[in-house]
Each structure stands twice: as C-alpha cells, then as structure tokens.
Design an enzyme around this catalytic site. Structure first.
Site, short mmCIF file in Angstrom:
data_model
loop_
_atom_site.label_atom_id
_atom_site.label_comp_id
_atom_site.label_asym_id
_atom_site.label_seq_id
_atom_site.Cartn_x
_atom_site.Cartn_y
_atom_site.Cartn_z
N ASP A 111 0.81 -1.22 0.00
CA ASP A 111 0.00 0.00 0.00
C ASP A 111 0.83 1.26 0.00
OD1 ASP A 111 0.59 -0.07 2.73
OD2 ASP A 111 -1.23 -1.26 3.09
N LYS A 119 -4.70 2.76 -2.77
CA LYS A 119 -5.87 3.53 -3.17
C LYS A 119 -6.16 3.19 -4.61
CE LYS A 119 -5.94 7.51 -0.21
NZ LYS A 119 -5.67 8.93 -0.06
N ALA A 121 6.76 3.24 12.73
CA ALA A 121 7.14 4.62 12.42
C ALA A 121 7.56 5.39 13.66
CB ALA A 121 5.99 5.31 11.71
N MET A 168 -0.89 9.42 12.36
CA MET A 168 -1.99 9.98 11.57
C MET A 168 -2.55 11.25 12.21
SD MET A 168 -3.92 6.43 10.62
CE MET A 168 -3.47 5.41 12.00
#
Ligand code: SAH
Length: 463
Positions: A250, A272, A334, A385
């Site tokens: 992804d 996407k 991350a 995020m």
C-alpha cells in the site's frame, strides 16, 4: 586455485595450538566446536583458556614451544606473538608434512582457517586466500543475513526423510523437484519460525498422500516494511520478499522497498484505487485468501509494523479461519524509526518513563482520545496519523492541563532522504506547520524528550 577447500573430520584427533592469548583462544574455540582433542602449549594462559584447562576441556602444557610438541598431532596452529617462534613452528611442521596455520601470516601457512557461516550441519566456509580477512568477514556477514538461523534444522529434517523420499520418488528429477518445493514452501517456513513438530507432520503428510499435492498449498506472509529506509527491513522480511510470487502493498511502502521483491513478482497496489478509495479491508483479505488458494506465496507488505495501527490483525483473520498458513513479520514501527532518526529518545531517565502510541484521527472535527491518560507527567506521546488534527490535538492538550510550552516535534517522511523535522511547542507548532507545506506521512512526538533533538540529531539528509 591455491587452496583446496575441504571439510575435515577431526573428532577426537590431537590438534596443537601454540600460544595462550585471546587469538589462540579463538582458534581453540573453533577446534573444540569440531570436537577435536585440543592441546595448548604456552608459558601462560589468558582467563578464557585457563577456565577451559581447569575444567579439563583442553590439555594444557605449561611451557615454551619445543619440537617434541609436534609429535603425533594432526594439525598445528601457531598463535604466539613471537614471529620467530611462529616461523620455527611453520618450518618444523612443514618438514613433517604436518598442516600448519600461523595466525595472520598466510606465507607461513599450509592451511588457512576460513570465515564460517555455521548452520550445523550446514557449513559455509569463506576464504580470500589470505588476501583480506576483513573482506571474508564482510562476506560472511552478508551471508549470515540471508540464511535463516534455523537452516541447520531444515537440513536435519531433510536428512531424516532422505530414504523415505527416495522410496517415494525413485526418479531423481522428481525427487529434486519435491525437495525444491519443500525448501521454498510452507514446511521450510514452519522450521524457520520454530514449529518443528508441525513441519514434521506436514512432511510426513506429503509422503503419505496419494495425490502429490505439495504444489497446491499457498501461504501468506504479512510483513512489516518499516518506516521507509530500506536498510531497516528485517532479514526475514527481505528473504520472504525474495521468495514471494505476488505482493500486495500500500501507499506507505516506499517504491525502493517494493523493488527489493523478486523481479518476476506480481505487484498489486491496494493502497488507493483510481477513484481514490482504498481497497476495502474485506476485499484485501479476500484477495489474500484467493491467491493463497491458487497455491501462491503471497506477500502482504505494510508500512512500519503490521500490528501497530496497521490493521494487520483484521487482514489475517480470514486466513486463520480458512486454515491458510501465514506468518507475521514485525517491522520497525514509524514511532520508533522517526524518533531514532530525529534524535528523540522516546524514553529517558530524566524526562520520560512511559510512552504511549495513539492515533490522531479526527472524528466529527474532534478526537476520541483518553485525555486523562495522555496528560500524565514524564510521559512521551506519539501520535500516528495526526497531521490533520494537529491543531485540535494541541488545543485539547493545553485545555486538559499540559503547559503551552511543552515541546512537540513533527517528523515528515521519517527515516527517508526527504525527512524533515519541525520543532516547536504546543502553542506554536500548529501555526508553524501551516507556514510549511507539510504532507503526510508525519509523526508527532510530544514531551520533554523532544528537547534532546537539538543535541542528539544525527540524520540530516541533504546536509
Ligand atoms: N503500521 C504503521 C502505521 C500505519 S498508520 C507503523 O507501524 O508504522 C500510518 C501513519 O504512520 C502515518 O499517518 C504516519 O503518522 C505514520 N508514518 C508511517 N510512516 C511514516 C514516516 N516515514 N514518517 C512519518 N510518519 C510515518
């Protein structure tokens, strides 16, 4: 070819090591691994060797070297720090046709000790013919990273089944194909992850089945690709990437990483679709099942760690229900990658004793977070995020009691050559971030530890 590589059985054979220092100790260790009877001659021993001598694991002669020591030995290693003694040992050994190795002196050696990748019973010996031991060591490190640690277990399993497989597949080509399938398929993977019993049962099944169905079982590898820098992949991730026939990846997985897959691997982008909607989770799970059922080795490659805000758990639920073999390979998440590459330790004795990971997803303009637990003292908050909600986040944290001056870092594209780090405080960072054209992925770190960036920052791409 100046040297003939051979693998010598020296079990219980008398081998002489002259010298009692740490270099001699290393050689002794190698000889002992091969079950040799080791005799050490030296006026004194280093601690490591004297422990072995005390426990009678080596035979120790406390004296200087003399010619008599060579008698009845099958090989000799000179590891003294006296070049003239080493030279004498070499000459005397040569006169007797006794294989001799003089440490760090290829000219005086009639045999050399290779660098070894040890996956007993599999052994890989590397030699540069004495030209460069460093090169041999580097090569060894590379091989070590490519060959799974349990390779020896696999070899042992193969050995156990050799006769049975020969009986089932008398034709050599058939047999070879059978073994190749085993070595590159789910049974080998079971061994690598320590499921010996399961592997044994599966192997037995392949031999008892009437139908030769070994080709029909596919499997899925759910692999964490880390935060961006390809060097942060794990050995196992890289090996499975080289093995998979199809990869589903992804948005977060950097193209340089996808490129490390085998050249002929089918690549399916599930991040996407053209209409800008991510392929729904259920469709991804379904696709994984379908591909595995076609007998494919399927790699599901995800950014960071698959089990940290990666919906990895959801993706494998269906696999588990359908009894499709799968394994999960952790990646550097991350938070950890960005923190390290920004020089911000997530915990620190003086500043933070705990660290929490949360997502900063906006829901109806606000954030659904447990604010009480977030504002604890001596705690680092890491927000995944969180870019869209940065303003709301900072506002809320101040409202709930964190000081306006609490340091905060925003790390964009952490660990990659485009990494950028913005440092501010809860009051100023939202404004500051508006001035820059910041796009995801970004990581937010809040807490006193952010102060350390100034002194510990080391990764500054483009500098
Ligand atoms: N499973 C992933 C997280 C997926 S959620 C992991 O363990 O890392 C996606 C979020 O991760 C992004 O919105 C961003 O906040 C963060 N992220 C992932 N890669 C990043 C990177 N290289 N730099 C900064 N943030 C990153």
């Amino acid at each position: 070819m100046k040297y003939l590589p051979i693998f010598l059985d020296i079990t219980k054979m008398p081998c002489l090591v002259v010298g009692g220092g740490s270099v001699a100790a290393r050689k002794v260790e190698q000889l002992r691994k091969a079950n040799a009877q080791v005799i050490v001659v030296a006026p004194e021993l280093c601690h490591e060797l004297s422990v072995l001598a005390d426990r009678q694991l080596i035979e120790y002669k406390c004296s200087d070297f003399n010619e008599d020591n060579l008698r009845d030995k099958i090989l000799v290693i000179a590891a003294t720090d006296d070049t003239s003694v080493n030279k004498l040992i070499s000459e005397l050994a040569n006169e007797r046709n006794l294989p001799v190795n003089v440490v760090d002196n290829p000219e005086l050696c009639s045999f050399i000790m290779p660098s070894i990748v040890d996956r007993d019973p599999v052994q890989i010996a590397i030699s540069t013919g004495g030209a460069s031991p460093v090169l041999a060591r580097l090569l060894r490190a590379r091989l070590e990273s490519l060959i799974p640690a349990s390779y020896g277990e696999l070899a042992k399993l193969m050995q156990k089944f050799r006769t049975a497989v020969k009986a089932k597949y008398p034709d050599m080509q058939h047999r070879r194909r059978y073994w190749e399938n085993i070595l590159q398929g789910p049974i080998a993977e079971m061994i690598y992850v320590g499921q010996q019993k399961k592997a044994l049962a599966a192997l037995e099944k392949t031999l008892s089945d009437e139908a030769d169905n070994i080709n029909q079982t596919g499997e899925v590898y759910l692999v964490g690709a880390g935060p961006g820098d390809p060097d942060l992949l794990t050995f196992r991730a890289l090996r499975l990437m080289q093995q998979a026939e199809v990869v589903l990846y992804d948005r977060l997985v950097a193209p340089v990483i996808v490129d490390l897959c085998r050249k002929d691997t089918d690549r399916i982008y599930v991040g996407k679709k053209r209409n800008q909607h991510a392929l729904p989770q259920t469709e991804i799970s379904q696709l994984l099942v379908e591909l595995a059922k076609q007998g494919k080795r399927v790699l599901r490659l995800k950014g960071g760690d698959p089990f940290i805000f990666g919906r990895g758990g959801e993706e494998i639920e269906l696999l588990a229900a359908e009894n499709i073999p799968f394994q999960v390979i952790p990646g550097i998440t991350a938070a950890s990658g960005c923190a390290s590459y920004a020089g911000i330790p997530l915990t620190h004795r003086d500043y933070a004793h705990t660290c929490v990971f949360v997502t900063g997803h906006l829901k109806d303009g606000g954030m659904d977070l447990n604010w009480e637990t977030l504002i604890q003292p001596r705690q680092t908050i890491v927000v995944y995020m969180g870019l869209m909600g940065l303003e709301a986040l900072c506002r809320e944290l101040i409202l709930r009691g964190l000081p306006k001056t609490m340091p905060i870092a925003l790390i964009q594209r952490g660990t990659t050559s485009q990494q950028k780090v913005y440092i501010g405080d809860l009051a100023s960072l939202p404004e500051m971030s508006k001035l820059h054209d910041i796009t995801p992925p970004t990581m937010i770190i809040i807490g006193e530890v952010v102060k350390l960036h100034e002194s510990l920052s080391w990764f500054e791409p483009g500098q």
